[in-house]
Design an enzyme around this catalytic site. Structure first.
Site, PDB file in Angstrom:
ATOM      1  N   GLU A  39      -5.322   1.829  -1.022  1.00  0.00           N
ATOM      2  CA  GLU A  39      -4.283   0.817  -0.986  1.00  0.00           C
ATOM      3  C   GLU A  39      -5.002  -0.528  -1.066  1.00  0.00           C
ATOM      4  O   GLU A  39      -5.915  -0.789  -0.281  1.00  0.00           O
ATOM      5  CB  GLU A  39      -3.491   0.916   0.332  1.00  0.00           C
ATOM      6  CG  GLU A  39      -2.380  -0.092   0.350  1.00  0.00           C
ATOM      7  CD  GLU A  39      -1.564  -0.096   1.642  1.00  0.00           C
ATOM      8  OE1 GLU A  39      -1.792   0.766   2.513  1.00  0.00           O
ATOM      9  OE2 GLU A  39      -0.715  -0.993   1.758  1.00  0.00           O
ATOM     10  N   ARG A 264     -12.479  12.242   8.510  1.00  0.00           N
ATOM     11  CA  ARG A 264     -12.893  10.932   8.027  1.00  0.00           C
ATOM     12  C   ARG A 264     -14.254  10.571   8.604  1.00  0.00           C
ATOM     13  O   ARG A 264     -14.663  11.082   9.648  1.00  0.00           O
ATOM     14  CB  ARG A 264     -11.855   9.864   8.338  1.00  0.00           C
ATOM     15  CG  ARG A 264     -11.560   9.641   9.793  1.00  0.00           C
ATOM     16  CD  ARG A 264     -10.272   8.869  10.014  1.00  0.00           C
ATOM     17  NE  ARG A 264     -10.322   7.522   9.473  1.00  0.00           N
ATOM     18  CZ  ARG A 264      -9.467   7.052   8.557  1.00  0.00           C
ATOM     19  NH1 ARG A 264      -8.505   7.802   8.098  1.00  0.00           N
ATOM     20  NH2 ARG A 264      -9.562   5.822   8.123  1.00  0.00           N
ATOM     21  N   LYS A 274      -9.220  -1.048   8.242  1.00  0.00           N
ATOM     22  CA  LYS A 274      -9.108  -2.264   7.443  1.00  0.00           C
ATOM     23  C   LYS A 274      -8.458  -3.387   8.243  1.00  0.00           C
ATOM     24  O   LYS A 274      -8.786  -4.545   8.063  1.00  0.00           O
ATOM     25  CB  LYS A 274      -8.314  -1.976   6.170  1.00  0.00           C
ATOM     26  CG  LYS A 274      -9.180  -1.372   5.079  1.00  0.00           C
ATOM     27  CD  LYS A 274      -8.434  -1.253   3.772  1.00  0.00           C
ATOM     28  CE  LYS A 274      -7.662   0.030   3.698  1.00  0.00           C
ATOM     29  NZ  LYS A 274      -7.096   0.314   2.382  1.00  0.00           N
TER      30      LYS A 274
HETATM   31  P1  ATP Z   1      -8.156   2.393   6.842  1.00  0.00           P
HETATM   32  O1  ATP Z   1      -7.768   3.363   7.908  1.00  0.00           O
HETATM   33  O2  ATP Z   1      -9.555   1.918   6.928  1.00  0.00           O
HETATM   34  O3  ATP Z   1      -7.187   1.273   6.656  1.00  0.00           O
HETATM   35  P2  ATP Z   1      -6.900   3.884   4.818  1.00  0.00           P
HETATM   36  O4  ATP Z   1      -6.971   5.344   4.843  1.00  0.00           O
HETATM   37  O5  ATP Z   1      -5.633   3.304   5.277  1.00  0.00           O
HETATM   38  O6  ATP Z   1      -8.156   3.261   5.523  1.00  0.00           O
HETATM   39  P3  ATP Z   1      -6.712   3.793   1.994  1.00  0.00           P
HETATM   40  O7  ATP Z   1      -6.875   2.643   1.089  1.00  0.00           O
HETATM   41  O8  ATP Z   1      -5.396   4.432   2.103  1.00  0.00           O
HETATM   42  O9  ATP Z   1      -7.200   3.304   3.390  1.00  0.00           O
HETATM   43  O10 ATP Z   1      -7.813   4.895   1.690  1.00  0.00           O
HETATM   44  C1  ATP Z   1      -8.075   5.383   0.420  1.00  0.00           C
HETATM   45  C2  ATP Z   1      -8.729   6.712   0.519  1.00  0.00           C
HETATM   46  O11 ATP Z   1      -9.906   6.650   1.285  1.00  0.00           O
HETATM   47  C3  ATP Z   1      -7.822   7.711   1.206  1.00  0.00           C
HETATM   48  O12 ATP Z   1      -7.780   8.866   0.411  1.00  0.00           O
HETATM   49  C4  ATP Z   1      -8.469   7.993   2.517  1.00  0.00           C
HETATM   50  O13 ATP Z   1      -8.309   9.334   2.873  1.00  0.00           O
HETATM   51  C5  ATP Z   1      -9.933   7.662   2.257  1.00  0.00           C
HETATM   52  N1  ATP Z   1     -10.558   7.149   3.467  1.00  0.00           N
HETATM   53  C6  ATP Z   1     -10.190   6.070   4.177  1.00  0.00           C
HETATM   54  N2  ATP Z   1     -10.974   5.919   5.267  1.00  0.00           N
HETATM   55  C7  ATP Z   1     -11.858   6.937   5.235  1.00  0.00           C
HETATM   56  C8  ATP Z   1     -12.938   7.341   6.080  1.00  0.00           C
HETATM   57  N3  ATP Z   1     -13.254   6.652   7.182  1.00  0.00           N
HETATM   58  N4  ATP Z   1     -13.645   8.433   5.736  1.00  0.00           N
HETATM   59  C9  ATP Z   1     -13.345   9.124   4.624  1.00  0.00           C
HETATM   60  N5  ATP Z   1     -12.353   8.797   3.786  1.00  0.00           N
HETATM   61  C10 ATP Z   1     -11.614   7.723   4.076  1.00  0.00           C
HETATM   62 MG    MG Z   2      -4.129   4.760   4.007  1.00  0.00          MG
END
Ligand code: ATP
Ligand code: MG
Length: 557
Positions: A39, A264, A274
């Site tokens: 995102e 994760r 984020k």
């Molecule tokens: P955050 O929790 O940091 O805001 P998010 O999951 O909301 O991260 P996205 O932009 O939706 O952020 O993430 C894009 C992709 O990255 C998703 O498929 C998610 O599963 C993966 N991802 C995000 N954080 C991690 C992590 N700490 N380890 C592995 N994969 C991750």
């Molecule tokens: Mg997300």
């Protein structure tokens, strides 16, 4: 993945096992198609890097395809700046999405059509309940929810209202479109989840074309389906969402990818969400998203990390089914390994004290040979200059040394690397008793590489005063003082006040005159450094320390 990263062995983790099995049973007609779906509401962090390495690594290992897809369904938090930074970071990591930079917003019309299909099937309805009442009606984990009084609107009425929602006839929050599933499902996510909400906000790509936006849960599975993704790899928290994604795709009777969840990545001494990273940026606790202390890809890049080191780190961490905290020293190990093999060695003194070699002829300069990289003999040698005045590290001299100190002491001898053995004859102090200069003599017979067999216990680095360059060096420590700050309510209380130390009067050898931003070096005995792109310019050399030579942190414990 960069070519110098060895392809991981197949079946090395459970996802590879699933794919191997799928290939055997010809489940996807031999196709493997993964994606990374960020995102665009912040910069990518090392957790995202892990996901990119995993998804692209799979595509590459199985000769499949990999999409970069922006999950840009929420106009209020998303920005073009983030889109651009994400593309840059994914490219830098070497994950090749070919021409497939895709956007969920390109599917808005298609998603709208799918929603209309569900309404027609009696599987979705427009609800007028306000947010709070809707929450109340949802029930709790132990209590079933209550059906909305609007749940049994006719298909015609729903179609009519939904179209009016799209046409902008209602205000934000006035109506939503919900899936009609089961208000008493033990899985709360199945209690008639919201599919569309009204948001009168401009979107960074679609402008004002839309004022209804799909929720993540409605959109995400559709995006993967539309793109023909085979293995939809996501983090564990989406396991409970899977039945909902399945429900949507089954009702629509459209292509159905397989979702696979993994744990994760969490890294010690940092935060990874984020939202928290944005807070660090907005409160100016760090110097932007690419501050070298940030766990962002851009932060690591600016700090001097290489894509190869991040790939290797990702391999070392592996893929797990259970959440854990990965020690940040593993990442430091990965970059040290890389830079040890590849970084040009130079000499720099970050805390200089002047040494005058009294028996060396005034005005004379000689050339010595220095090794560029002992790990890579083919990188050869360079010439460095030596003359009567040099700088050494303040720490490399002690007036009253403890036992076992093998560097320079009054009356003692030490070797200047690639040069001569010198002996400390006199200490010069200022009025307050601070040592400001050392007077030494050198032994002309002991030139490095010469016939002399004379040995001393210590060898120290130095730079020639005459042609040395001034530089600033920035030394970093962990951003937080505790291992898992993300788990603390008041996580900002655990910022390490000493995470950045700026030293302004460093001296470096003239070889560094024509370096380019992000060029990487080992400053002998001091660590790995790279030229900072933000603060360096023609008149100022600014180096970031990527990492120390050894894991001084764990050694301290
Ligand atoms: P955050 O929790 O940091 O805001 P998010 O999951 O909301 O991260 P996205 O932009 O939706 O952020 O993430 C894009 C992709 O990255 C998703 O498929 C998610 O599963 C993966 N991802 C995000 N954080 C991690 C992590 N700490 N380890 C592995 N994969 C991750
Ligand atoms: Mg997300």
């Amino acid at each position: 993945m960069p070519d110098n990263i060895s392809s991981p062995k197949k079946s090395k983790n459970f996802i590879y096992e699933i794919i191997d099995e799928d290939l055997k049973t010809n489940k996807w007609s031999g196709r493997v198609h993964t994606r990374f779906p960020p995102e665009p509401n912040g910069y990518l962090h090392i957790g995202h890097a892990k996901s990119i390495c995993l998804n692209y690594g799979i595509a590459k290992d199985y000769n499949g395809k990999f999409n970069l897809r922006f999950d840009d369904t929420n106009p209020t938090k998303e920005e073009k700046e983030y889109v651009d930074s994400i593309i840059e970071d994914v490219k830098w990591l070497g994950a090749d999405f070919e021409d497939r930079v895709l956007y969920a917003s390109d599917y808005f019309e298609q998603m709208y059509d799918y929603a209309v299909q569900l309404i027609k099937k009696g599987k979705a309805y427009v609800d007028d309940l306000d947010n709070e009442t809707m929450r109340e009606y949802r029930g709790t984990v132990t209590q079933p929810g209550k059906e909305s009084p609007f749940r049994n609107r006719t298909v015609e009425e729903n179609l009519y209202l939904f179209e009016r929602m799209r046409n902008g006839e209602f205000n934000d929050g006035e109506k939503v479109l919900r899936a009609k599933i089961d208000m008493s499902s033990p899985n709360m996510l199945l209690r008639d989840p919201v599919m569309y909400r009204i948001i009168h906000a401009s979107h960074h790509r679609t402008g004002n074309e839309w004022c209804i936006y799909p929720t993540y849960d409605w959109a995400h599975g559709l995006e993967d389906s539309i793109e023909g993704i085979t293995h939809s790899i996501c983090t564990l928290e989406f396991e409970v969402h899977r039945p909902l994604y399945d429900w949507f795709l089954d009702q629509l009777e459209i292509y159905h990818p397989q979702q696979i969840e993994f744990a994760r990545l969490n890294l010690s001494y940092t935060v990874m969400s984020k939202r928290k990273l944005l807070e660090l940026v907005e409160k100016r606790i760090v110097d932007g998203w690419d501050d070298p202390r940030m766990p962002t890809i851009s932060g690591f890049r600016r700090r001097g990390y290489t894509p190869e080191s991040i790939w290797n780190f990702s391999e070392l961490v592996g893929v797990a089914k259970r959440d854990a905290l990965t020690d940040i020293s593993l990442l430091e190990y990965a970059i040290r390994e890389d830079l040890n093999k590849n970084a040009q060695r130079v000499m720099a003194v970050i805390n200089p004290i002047k040494v005058v070699i009294t028996n060396y002829p005034e005005g004379q300069t000689e050339f010595l040979e220095a090794v560029n990289n002992p790990e890579k003999p083919e990188s050869g040698k360079r010439q460095i200059t030596f003359s009567r005045e040099v700088f050494i590290e303040k720490d490399d001299f002690m007036e009253n040394p403890p036992k076992g100190y093998h560097r320079l002491v009054p009356g003692g001898e030490v070797r200047l690397k690639y040069a001569y053995i010198i002996k400390c004859e006199e200490i010069i102090k200022d009025n307050s008793g601070n040592i400001i200069e050392l007077r030494c003599t050198y032994d002309p017979e002991t030139r490095s590489g010469g016939p002399s067999t004379k040995k001393v216990k210590g060898t120290i680095h130095w730079v020639n005063s005459k042609d040395s360059l001034d530089a600033q060096v920035r030394l970093y420590d962990r951003l937080f003082t505790i291992e898992n700050p993300g788990a603390e309510e008041n996580w900002l209380d655990y910022i390490n006040p000493y995470s950045l130390k700026i030293i302004n009067n460093a001296k470096v050898e003239p070889f560094l005159k024509s370096v380019k931003p992000l060029d990487k070096f080992q400053f002998e005995r001091l660590g790995y450094f790279c030229l900072d792109y933000k603060y360096s310019n023609e008149n100022n050399l600014v180096f970031n320390r990527t990492v120390t030579l050894k894991d001084s942190w764990n050694a301290k414990k």
